[in-house]
Design a protein around this motif. Structure first.
Motif, PDB file in Angstrom:
ATOM      1  N   CYS A  67      -1.108  16.261  -0.282  1.00  0.00           N
ATOM      2  CA  CYS A  67      -1.920  15.057  -0.744  1.00  0.00           C
ATOM      3  C   CYS A  67      -2.889  15.805  -1.838  1.00  0.00           C
ATOM      4  O   CYS A  67      -3.680  16.901  -1.822  1.00  0.00           O
ATOM      5  CB  CYS A  67      -3.145  14.936   0.396  1.00  0.00           C
ATOM      6  N   ARG A 104      -3.129  -4.708  -1.193  1.00  0.00           N
ATOM      7  CA  ARG A 104      -1.862  -3.883  -0.525  1.00  0.00           C
ATOM      8  C   ARG A 104      -0.727  -3.418  -1.592  1.00  0.00           C
ATOM      9  O   ARG A 104       0.465  -4.129  -1.332  1.00  0.00           O
ATOM     10  CB  ARG A 104      -1.406  -4.377   0.636  1.00  0.00           C
ATOM     11  N   VAL A 105      -0.928  -2.872  -2.754  1.00  0.00           N
ATOM     12  CA  VAL A 105       0.202  -2.275  -3.501  1.00  0.00           C
ATOM     13  C   VAL A 105      -0.101  -1.007  -3.931  1.00  0.00           C
ATOM     14  O   VAL A 105      -1.001  -0.389  -4.347  1.00  0.00           O
ATOM     15  CB  VAL A 105      -0.001  -3.117  -4.846  1.00  0.00           C
ATOM     16  N   THR A 149      -1.203   4.479  -6.065  1.00  0.00           N
ATOM     17  CA  THR A 149      -1.671   3.154  -5.234  1.00  0.00           C
ATOM     18  C   THR A 149      -2.717   2.245  -6.332  1.00  0.00           C
ATOM     19  O   THR A 149      -3.488   2.770  -7.100  1.00  0.00           O
ATOM     20  CB  THR A 149      -2.646   3.445  -3.869  1.00  0.00           C
ATOM     21  N   TYR A 154       0.745  10.913   7.345  1.00  0.00           N
ATOM     22  CA  TYR A 154       1.739  11.730   7.408  1.00  0.00           C
ATOM     23  C   TYR A 154       2.346  12.147   8.724  1.00  0.00           C
ATOM     24  O   TYR A 154       3.444  12.060   9.198  1.00  0.00           O
ATOM     25  CB  TYR A 154       1.821  12.870   6.565  1.00  0.00           C
ATOM     26  N   ALA A 206      -3.068   9.447  -4.502  1.00  0.00           N
ATOM     27  CA  ALA A 206      -3.825   8.270  -4.415  1.00  0.00           C
ATOM     28  C   ALA A 206      -5.126   7.997  -5.383  1.00  0.00           C
ATOM     29  O   ALA A 206      -5.603   7.108  -5.553  1.00  0.00           O
ATOM     30  CB  ALA A 206      -4.251   8.126  -2.994  1.00  0.00           C
ATOM     31  N   TYR A 207      -5.718   9.155  -5.571  1.00  0.00           N
ATOM     32  CA  TYR A 207      -6.895   9.401  -6.381  1.00  0.00           C
ATOM     33  C   TYR A 207      -6.606  10.043  -7.918  1.00  0.00           C
ATOM     34  O   TYR A 207      -7.527  10.333  -8.356  1.00  0.00           O
ATOM     35  CB  TYR A 207      -7.862  10.527  -5.615  1.00  0.00           C
ATOM     36  N   PHE A 248      -4.624  13.694   4.725  1.00  0.00           N
ATOM     37  CA  PHE A 248      -4.628  12.271   5.382  1.00  0.00           C
ATOM     38  C   PHE A 248      -3.467  12.248   6.414  1.00  0.00           C
ATOM     39  O   PHE A 248      -2.342  12.510   6.466  1.00  0.00           O
ATOM     40  CB  PHE A 248      -3.444  11.658   3.924  1.00  0.00           C
ATOM     41  N   SER A 278      -5.088   0.607  -4.466  1.00  0.00           N
ATOM     42  CA  SER A 278      -6.174   0.492  -3.648  1.00  0.00           C
ATOM     43  C   SER A 278      -7.327   1.236  -4.288  1.00  0.00           C
ATOM     44  O   SER A 278      -8.385   0.689  -3.658  1.00  0.00           O
ATOM     45  CB  SER A 278      -5.885   1.008  -2.465  1.00  0.00           C
ATOM     46  N   GLY A 282       0.925  -1.298  -0.061  1.00  0.00           N
ATOM     47  CA  GLY A 282       0.072   0.034   0.052  1.00  0.00           C
ATOM     48  C   GLY A 282       0.816   1.083  -0.242  1.00  0.00           C
ATOM     49  O   GLY A 282       1.992   1.181   0.445  1.00  0.00           O
ATOM     50  N   SER A 283       0.288   2.288  -0.415  1.00  0.00           N
ATOM     51  CA  SER A 283       1.211   3.722  -0.411  1.00  0.00           C
ATOM     52  C   SER A 283       1.534   4.176   0.898  1.00  0.00           C
ATOM     53  O   SER A 283       2.279   4.663   1.244  1.00  0.00           O
ATOM     54  CB  SER A 283       0.762   4.607  -1.315  1.00  0.00           C
ATOM     55  N   ASP A 284       0.537   3.533   1.791  1.00  0.00           N
ATOM     56  CA  ASP A 284       0.711   3.716   3.188  1.00  0.00           C
ATOM     57  C   ASP A 284       2.000   3.309   3.895  1.00  0.00           C
ATOM     58  O   ASP A 284       2.789   3.985   4.800  1.00  0.00           O
ATOM     59  CB  ASP A 284      -0.575   3.111   4.184  1.00  0.00           C
TER      60      ASP A 284
END
Ligand code: PLP
Length: 363
Positions: free
Chosen positions: A158, A230-231, A219, A118, A191-192, A115, A221, A89-91
């Protein structure tokens, strides 16, 4: 035990309620989860096919360098495979950046509200966080620049922002990047990205040539619909990626996730279709908000942050009782609002019906 001091006033991540929990607690059977910005259309059928066609050898460790996936991503983005870093995940990439760069003598700058991970990892790593209030829902980039000092090592942007959903203009970002000293890493969390429809938006990966201190996070996700696998990945300068690789867990992406992501990249049409459907549905939310005079942040994502006429926790609870899981703004730092993932046409129709019940009588 001598836990790190930072942990004393921290709490573990609180996920949105799961469907199983709601079923158990409220005894409702038909639940629609619109809380975590997952893809309501699932994932590409090519992913499902490749997962059923390819048996994974469970006893073998995954490819530690995810070479097939990195090669595919390199081709897609026109970069060198050495410019790519894969995360669970990018997390996990957020955590890696924090671990590699932040410590008690450094500080890191991010928006308030954005988010939460961070700030979360920065605190664990002992760094000071400088959280810059949003201006009308947008990152206040001038204030970011003013907050920079000799101890600043990472800046988080973000874009589009979670939870507001809005997109910074590319020319403003470019102008911002030009003003950042080259020893500070600027993280653009996108992420979007796949949901953006603004024709003026520039793919920031092309800026890497100009700014070696930039790193872009994406991501699988969200639009790709692979949250369970989770990638996530980062694209950056080779030197930045080389350093981050030193803090990466060796086998952080499992074999199934790698295979799923490779197959997902073979179906660009799926992403285009999801983007289009999402945009149509987003317009319904905009119309709904306008009709009921509720403020809604302009979104370039698959979620909206919409004003509620009652307390946000109460609103979320009322929606939940009717089978819709959303995120209360009270948890996200945006009281007075709820964040709702844009679902499929039917899901949204049902959501609007449920939402009607929390509007005041005059509406
Ligand atoms: C969902 C999300 C992520 C993390 O997603 P992963 O599942 O860890 O890849 C990162 N940043 C933002 C802004 C998100 O909304």
């Amino acid at each position: 035990m001598n836990w790190k001091k930072a942990l004393l006033d921290m709490k573990p991540y609180k996920p949105g309620r799961s469907i199983e929990e709601v079923v158990r607690e409220l005894g409702i059977t038909k639940i629609v989860k619109l809380a975590s910005n997952e893809n309501p259309y699932g994932c590409s059928p090519l992913v499902e096919k490749s997962l059923s066609d390819n048996a994974i050898q469970c006893q073998i460790y995954p490819d530690a360098t995810a070479s097939a996936l990195r090669a595919k991503l390199a081709e897609k983005h026109g970069v060198n495979p050495q410019q790519l870093l894969l995360g669970n995940g990018s997390d996990e990439i957020v955590a890696m950046i924090s671990r590699a760069l932040l410590h008690a003598q450094s500080n890191t700058i991010m928006a308030d509200t954005t988010f939460p991970q961070y700030a979360h990892y920065a605190k664990i790593d002992g760094a000071k966080t400088r959280q810059i209030p949003l201006k009308d829902g947008f990152h206040d980039l001038d204030a970011f620049i003013e907050a920079i000092d000799d101890q600043t090592s990472v800046i988080w942007i973000c874009n589009p922002n979670n939870p507001t959903g809005n997109l910074m203009a590319s020319d403003e970002l470019l102008q911002f990047l030009r003003q950042i000293p080259s020893h500070i890493l600027v993280v653009l969390d996108e992420a979007y990205f796949e949901y953006i429809t603004d024709p003026n938006h520039i793919d920031s990966i092309q800026w890497l040539l100009q700014f070696p201190n930039l790193i872009v996070l994406r991501t699988f996700s969200k639009a790709y619909g692979l949250a369970a696998h989770r990638v996530g990945y980062a694209v950056g300068h080779v030197d930045v990626i080389t350093e981050l690789n030193k803090v990466r867990n060796p086998f952080n992406n499992n074999s199934i996730g790698q295979l799923a992501a490779v197959s997902a990249l073979e179906d660009e049409a799926f992403i285009v279709e999801c983007r289009q459907k999402n945009e149509q549905q987003r317009q319904r939310f905009e119309a709904y908000a306008q009709q009921h005079q509720l403020h809604l942040y302009p979104s370039e994502t698959n979620f909206v942050l919409i004003e509620v006429p009652i307390d946000a926790d109460e609103a979320s609870e009322k929606l939940l009782e009717q089978g819709y899981i959303v995120r209360s703004g009270n948890l996200l730092g945006t009281p007075g609002y709820v964040r709702i993932t844009i679902g499929s046409a039917d899901e949204n129709t049902g959501l609007f019906r449920a939402f009607d019940t929390i509007l005041t009588k005059e509406d």
